[in-house]
Design an enzyme around this catalytic site. Structure first.
Site, PDB file in Angstrom:
ATOM      1  CG  HIS A  29     -24.541   5.204   4.428  1.00  0.00           C
ATOM      2  ND1 HIS A  29     -25.933   5.134   4.643  1.00  0.00           N
ATOM      3  CD2 HIS A  29     -24.461   6.299   3.426  1.00  0.00           C
ATOM      4  CE1 HIS A  29     -26.732   5.612   4.297  1.00  0.00           C
ATOM      5  NE2 HIS A  29     -25.999   6.351   2.912  1.00  0.00           N
ATOM      6  CG  HIS A  31     -26.293   7.021  -2.086  1.00  0.00           C
ATOM      7  ND1 HIS A  31     -27.686   6.555  -2.116  1.00  0.00           N
ATOM      8  CD2 HIS A  31     -25.992   7.913  -0.554  1.00  0.00           C
ATOM      9  CE1 HIS A  31     -27.538   6.155  -0.746  1.00  0.00           C
ATOM     10  NE2 HIS A  31     -27.026   7.038   0.104  1.00  0.00           N
ATOM     11  CE  LYS A 115     -30.182   2.760   4.160  1.00  0.00           C
ATOM     12  NZ  LYS A 115     -29.769   3.681   3.980  1.00  0.00           N
ATOM     13  CG  HIS A 152     -32.790   6.692   5.704  1.00  0.00           C
ATOM     14  ND1 HIS A 152     -32.277   6.496   5.036  1.00  0.00           N
ATOM     15  CD2 HIS A 152     -33.954   6.897   5.902  1.00  0.00           C
ATOM     16  CE1 HIS A 152     -32.423   8.304   4.837  1.00  0.00           C
ATOM     17  NE2 HIS A 152     -33.725   8.445   5.745  1.00  0.00           N
ATOM     18  CG  HIS A 190     -27.444   8.775   7.742  1.00  0.00           C
ATOM     19  ND1 HIS A 190     -28.850   8.329   7.745  1.00  0.00           N
ATOM     20  CD2 HIS A 190     -27.678   8.271   5.822  1.00  0.00           C
ATOM     21  CE1 HIS A 190     -29.496   7.902   6.973  1.00  0.00           C
ATOM     22  NE2 HIS A 190     -29.311   7.556   5.610  1.00  0.00           N
ATOM     23  CG  ASP A 263     -25.567   9.734   3.321  1.00  0.00           C
ATOM     24  OD1 ASP A 263     -25.471   9.000   2.170  1.00  0.00           O
ATOM     25  OD2 ASP A 263     -26.379  10.015   3.952  1.00  0.00           O
TER      26      ASP A 263
HETATM   27  C1  NCD Z   1     -29.798   9.526  -0.666  1.00  0.00           C
HETATM   28  C2  NCD Z   1     -29.416   9.554  -2.074  1.00  0.00           C
HETATM   29  O1  NCD Z   1     -29.708  10.983  -2.697  1.00  0.00           O
HETATM   30  O2  NCD Z   1     -29.214   8.859  -2.259  1.00  0.00           O
HETATM   31  N1  NCD Z   1     -30.389  11.068   0.038  1.00  0.00           N
HETATM   32  C3  NCD Z   1     -29.540  11.904   0.988  1.00  0.00           C
HETATM   33  O3  NCD Z   1     -30.770  12.759   1.481  1.00  0.00           O
HETATM   34  N2  NCD Z   1     -29.006  11.283   1.745  1.00  0.00           N
HETATM   35  C4  NCD Z   1     -30.807   8.838  -0.012  1.00  0.00           C
HETATM   36  C5  NCD Z   1     -29.823   8.993   1.483  1.00  0.00           C
HETATM   37  O4  NCD Z   1     -29.288   8.179   2.102  1.00  0.00           O
HETATM   38  O5  NCD Z   1     -30.691   9.109   2.085  1.00  0.00           O
HETATM   39 ZN    ZN Z   2     -27.342   7.321   2.013  1.00  0.00          ZN
END
Ligand code: NCD
Ligand code: ZN
Length: 371
Positions: A29, A31, A115, A152, A190, A263
């Protein structure tokens, strides 16, 4: 293929550094963002992990095969030369998503998973699902295909206390989805609560969960220590200490339902240090060092390899990585910032000293010799 046990090589002196050689892990996971931010952060993930499940919450979100393929190409183009890394793409579920598109994308390998963001639950979730019943036909199709649903797991209902939103999601949404789709593969992403740990433990083998380094290391007090700490704000938000302890128990238990997912969610410093700062913690540069520190503190270093490199691939039905990485028990000071997109990003544990240092990948031959 021979299997290798994680190896703790003690040096002759008791206090000398120790080296941990484990199969190369994956991040289930992450971003990676896009554009200049993607270029700034992707190699932090790619130097530690062989594969990563890439979140689709771009603006606009990744909802088609074409968009996922183009995003994958941009990720590969941003990699440092010679760095082997496979992005595993996901598709963002909306109320009106086309079932055929999901099926085509899964069949072609464009999408590894779907997702689900409850609408407005987090960053770029405005186009998420407003009511899970609206996407039941999609879930039915996914169950038939064996395609994983990544959740999520928080309700977006502003009337629910923010610290209860994960537990309420279990009661209001997840229990029902699992009873209506008993064979659907689900990753509860998460997780942050003892409730989620117990729930995942009590379900069948097709329900797994990822656990981040930050939820293993901080509780909610950390966000307010000596003042407001925007770089420790993420969603789901960190909870009480008893929840952190439950997560540490789960991660280090050896239970294959729990696996690594950072995450890592970078935001430029100005978007964090603001009157309304974004949620997300950038932990990619410290991920394995942080997990190793936690497993070491729990006396469970011998279980780190399974959590980081075996449980995830087994859940997804993918082969284990062939290569290995090396971690050394040597203090390492985390950089305080990373330049990114004309600004900078503050990483998790900025300026702190961790007990473990990531030394890099080693090739198979070397690992074979050690065994
Ligand atoms: C994530 C993001 O910034 O894209 N932020 C986070 O706090 N984890 C989005 C998410 O996974 O909730
Ligand atoms: Zn995330």
């Amino acid at each position: 293929m021979p299997t290798f046990e994680p190896e703790l090589v003690a040096e002759s002196r008791r206090d000398a550094p120790q080296t941990l050689v484990i199969r190369q892990p994956d991040d289930w996971h992450v971003h990676l963002r896009d554009g200049a931010m993607l270029s700034a952060v992707v190699n932090e993930t790619a130097r530690q992990f062989a594969r990563a499940i890439v979140m689709p919450n771009l603006d606009p979100p990744v909802t088609t095969v074409v968009a996922a393929e183009a995003y994958r190409a941009r990720i590969l183009a941003a990699l440092a030369p010679g760095l082997a890394f496979s992005p595993l793409m996901t598709v963002y579920l909306t109320d009106s998503i086309n079932r055929g598109e999901i099926e085509r994308g899964f069949a072609s390998g464009a999408f590894t998973a779907v997702k689900l963001y409850p609408a407005h639950a987090t960053t770029n979730a405005a186009q998420g699902v407003t009511d899970v019943r609206r996407i039941y036909p999609v879930l039915e199709r996914m169950q038939r295909l064996g395609m994983p649903l990544l959740l999520h797991g928080e309700v977006a209902d502003q009337h629910v206390d923010i610290f209860d939103r994960e537990a309420v999601f279990i009661d209001r949404v997840l229990t029902k989805v699992i009873s209506d789709f008993p064979a659907l593969k689900i990753v509860f992403e998460h997780i942050t609560t003892e409730d989620a740990v117990c729930f995942v433990e009590s379900t069948g083998p097709h329900v797994g969960a990822t656990i981040t380094p930050h939820h293993l290391m901080i509780n909610r007090n950390a966000m307010f220590e000596g003042g407001i700490r925007p770089h420790l704000y993420c969603l789901p938000v960190a909870k009480r200490e008893r929840h952190r302890l439950a997560l540490r128990r789960a991660a280090t238990s050896g239970n294959p339902k729990f696996f690594l997912g950072t995450d890592s969610a970078p935001h430029a410093v100005g978007n964090k240090e603001s009157a309304c700062g974004c949620a997300g913690i950038f932990n990619a540069p410290v991920a394995l060092e942080a997990y190793a520190t936690v497993f070491d503190e729990e006396g469970a270093l011998e279980r780190l390899e399974a959590f980081a490199a075996e449980h995830g691939p087994s859940f997804y039905g993918m082969p284990l990585n062939a290569g290995s990485i090396v971690l050394e028990r040597t203090p390492w000071q985390v950089p305080s910032t990373f330049a990114a997109a004309g600004s900078h990003v503050v990483p998790f544990q900025a300026g702190a000293t961790l007990d473990w240092t990531y030394k890099g990948r080693i090739d198979d031959t070397k690992r074979g010799r050690r065994d």
